[in-house]
Enzyme design. Structure first.
Site, mmCIF file in Angstrom:
data_model
loop_
_atom_site.group_PDB
_atom_site.id
_atom_site.type_symbol
_atom_site.label_atom_id
_atom_site.label_comp_id
_atom_site.label_asym_id
_atom_site.label_seq_id
_atom_site.Cartn_x
_atom_site.Cartn_y
_atom_site.Cartn_z
ATOM 1 C CB CYS A 83 24.869 40.044 41.570
ATOM 2 S SG CYS A 83 25.765 41.593 41.708
ATOM 3 C CG HIS A 93 25.215 35.769 38.456
ATOM 4 N ND1 HIS A 93 25.751 34.993 37.463
ATOM 5 C CD2 HIS A 93 25.361 37.047 38.044
ATOM 6 C CE1 HIS A 93 26.210 35.771 36.496
ATOM 7 N NE2 HIS A 93 25.988 37.028 36.824
ATOM 8 C CB CYS A 103 27.638 41.976 35.011
ATOM 9 S SG CYS A 103 27.644 40.242 34.542
ATOM 10 C CB CYS A 160 57.462 42.274 37.252
ATOM 11 S SG CYS A 160 56.408 43.376 36.304
ATOM 12 C CB CYS A 177 61.328 43.116 42.911
ATOM 13 S SG CYS A 177 62.063 44.750 43.021
ATOM 14 N NE ARG A 183 51.735 46.496 45.656
ATOM 15 C CZ ARG A 183 52.610 47.480 45.444
ATOM 16 N NH1 ARG A 183 52.229 48.585 44.819
ATOM 17 N NH2 ARG A 183 53.860 47.374 45.848
ATOM 18 C CB CYS A 217 53.901 47.467 40.927
ATOM 19 S SG CYS A 217 53.755 46.267 42.256
#
Lengths: 138, 282, 109
Positions: B97, B101, B135, B198, B201, B239, B243
């Site tokens: 990278c 970059h 990339c 969502c 909660c 996540r 969920c």
């Protein structure tokens, strides 16, 4: 490595059967304590054990122990399938008889720290830590 | 709608204060000198909230402390790994990278704060994970990495660190408007056997307990996150898989366009909160 | 050798002679407890760092024995005396026989 919720519980808990056996030969930690103290009496005072009242998660519970004048401190988790957690042995260049680490607790239980003092006596401190099941397993 | 807002806000203060959990006094300060914004006025597009809070605010003092020092924060182990990846040649190109970059602290500054975002050349909204893989496959001749956990999240963590402290600022209009609207609809749609959205909660009950755990607002400014429950870094997409499964619904594939839309929308709900680099949560 | 084991140690770069400093260590290690099972139901064998030591210029500061109840990515904080300038040596002993070492110098000033 993929950690499912089951794995995480098993990491600390082991076979759940052991937890429900009605007959146990030794009280939790007795063997380890006897090996450490050689059967000597264990007093109170002079040892501080800091642990959360309620663990955010049983997988990573921060604990601190301190016992000025100690040669070593043994930490036990009396409700884990294997009570042993760690033993701090202080060398001549230790700056203080103190240690802080993160441990696994399989369920709500008593964590105890037993210090072996320089004069050969023993003292302990205990802390009850609640370990709960969170709402969102994923 | 107003009643729900008040209920959520008052309940959260009561629960956090009453339960003995420290409602964060002031902001999250890292290493004693970097102050992060963990509380901000809610973006105007959220009708149901007046204030947005970082997930850090809802955790107990021990967990909070773990994030307040870069050495105590186990997520930093993965940042180190990400830095190694940044500098390591990959794929048939033999390029790292860094070869394109350069110094990440310059080239990647501000990047985490604006993702997910529109990619004009590709004509699509991209998450950071998508962009990393693009990339890799197009420029490095390397294979795509799996989303959610593992190497890609370490690299994401390293990139995220370069924006630490900057306010989240994802665009919600222009070419991303449709995808954003799709994400918003997903956020408010009840699903699964438990018929939870969502919002059920994270908007209506943040600060309340779900079994023994305090619900957060589900913000993503802290991602990638080191979860103490499994001791690994997880990305937002990772996540989301969990969920949705927790609502007892059939969860979406981690690289689905549904999750891209959701990630864009959820990121925009946290506009104004600081990027936390790698956070520590339950 | 366990995979990807990286020790990280934080020691101040200098201290006054006789001062007590705080040292923190964090090592990435899965600390496989031996209680978990794999997808086929077989027990994943225990593989942990079972001992951590810190020495300074040849003298011991601390020697910690660890059990599987220590969390993944073991973190440890302790205090050390700084009698003089020198080098701290940290060693982590893995169940599989590997030893991961790191050193940190400290100056007096």
């Amino acid at each position: 490595m993929k950690f499912t919720r089951r794995d995480t519980i098993l990491m600390a808990a082991g076979a759940s059967a052991a937890a429900v056996l009605p007959i146990r030969a030794f009280a939790a930690g007795e063997e380890e304590i006897a090996a450490f103290t050689g059967g000597a009496a264990v007093g109170e005072g002079g040892v501080t054990l800091t642990a959360p009242e309620i663990a955010e998660n049983g997988n990573t519970v921060p604990v601190e122990v301190s016992a000025p004048g100690a040669v070593s401190i043994m930490v036990l988790a009396l409700g884990n399938p294997n009570p042993g957690v760690c033993t701090f042995n202080f060398g001549p260049l230790a700056g203080a008889q103190y240690g802080s680490t993160r441990i696994r607790l399989s369920k709500t239980q008593t964590v105890t720290a037993i210090a072996k003092m320089a004069d050969g006596s023993f003292a302990q401190a205990s802390s009850e830590v609640k370990v709960t099941i969170g709402g969102c397993g994923g | 709608m107003t009643k729900t807002v008040l209920k959520g806000a008052i309940t959260s203060v009561a629960i956090l204060a009453g339960a003995g959990m420290a409602l964060a006094e002031g902001n999250l300060v890292i290493n004693g000198d970097l102050e992060l914004t963990t509380e901000a006025p809610a973006p105007s597009h959220i009708e149901g909230l007046t204030t947005v809070y970082s997930g850090w605010v809802f955790r107990d003092s021990f967990t909070q402390a773990m994030e307040m020092d870069d050495f105590d924060n186990p997520g930093m182990l993965f940042v180190d790994a990400g830095e190694d990846m940044w500098n390591e040649p990959a794929g048939t190109s033999g390029k790292a990278c860094a070869d394109c970059h350069g110094d990440a602290s310059e080239s990647m500054a501000g990047v985490r704060a604006v993702y997910p975002k529109w990619n004009e050349a590709a004509g699509e909204v991209r998450t950071l994970e998508m962009q990393i893989n693009a990339c890799r496959t197009e420029n490095q001749g390397a294979e795509a990495l799996k989303y959610g956990k593992g190497d890609i999240v370490s690299l994401e963590a390293y990139i995220s660190m370069q924006s630490r402290g900057m306010p989240m600022n994802v665009a919600i209009d222009g070419p991303v408007a449709d995808v954003w609207a799709q994400g918003k609809q997903m956020y408010y749609t009840r699903t699964g056997q438990l018929e939870l959205s969502c919002a059920s909660c994270h908007e209506e009950n943040y600060g309340n307990l779900i079994r023994a755990e305090t619900l957060s607002q589900g913000q993503t400014n802290g991602f990638p996150v080191y979860r103490i429950k499994d001791s690994v870094l997880t990305s937002a997409a990772g996540r989301f898989v969990g969920c949705v499964r927790d609502t007892k619904a059939e969860t979406y594939k981690i690289d689905s366009s549904d999750f891209v839309a959701l990630e864009l929308y959820v990121a925009s709900r946290g506009n104004g909160l600081s990027v936390e680099g790698v956070s520590v949560r339950n | 050798m366990a995979e990807n084991v990286t020790p990280r140690v934080r020691v101040p770069s200098s201290a006054a002679a006789g001062e007590v400093i705080t040292i923190k260590t964090l090592i990435s290690h899965i600390m496989e407890s031996g209680q978990r099972k794999d997808g086929d139901g077989n027990l994943i064998p225990r593989s942990i760092i079972n001992r951590f030591t810190c020495d300074f210029n040849g003298q011991n500061v601390i020697d910690v024995t660890r059990e599987p109840a220590i969390s993944t990515n073991p973190y440890f904080e302790f205090q050390a005396q700084v009698p003089e300038a020198g080098t701290y040596t940290f060693s982590c002993y893995d169940d599989d026989g590997s030893v991961y070492t790191d050193t940190k110098d400290i100056a007096i000033g």
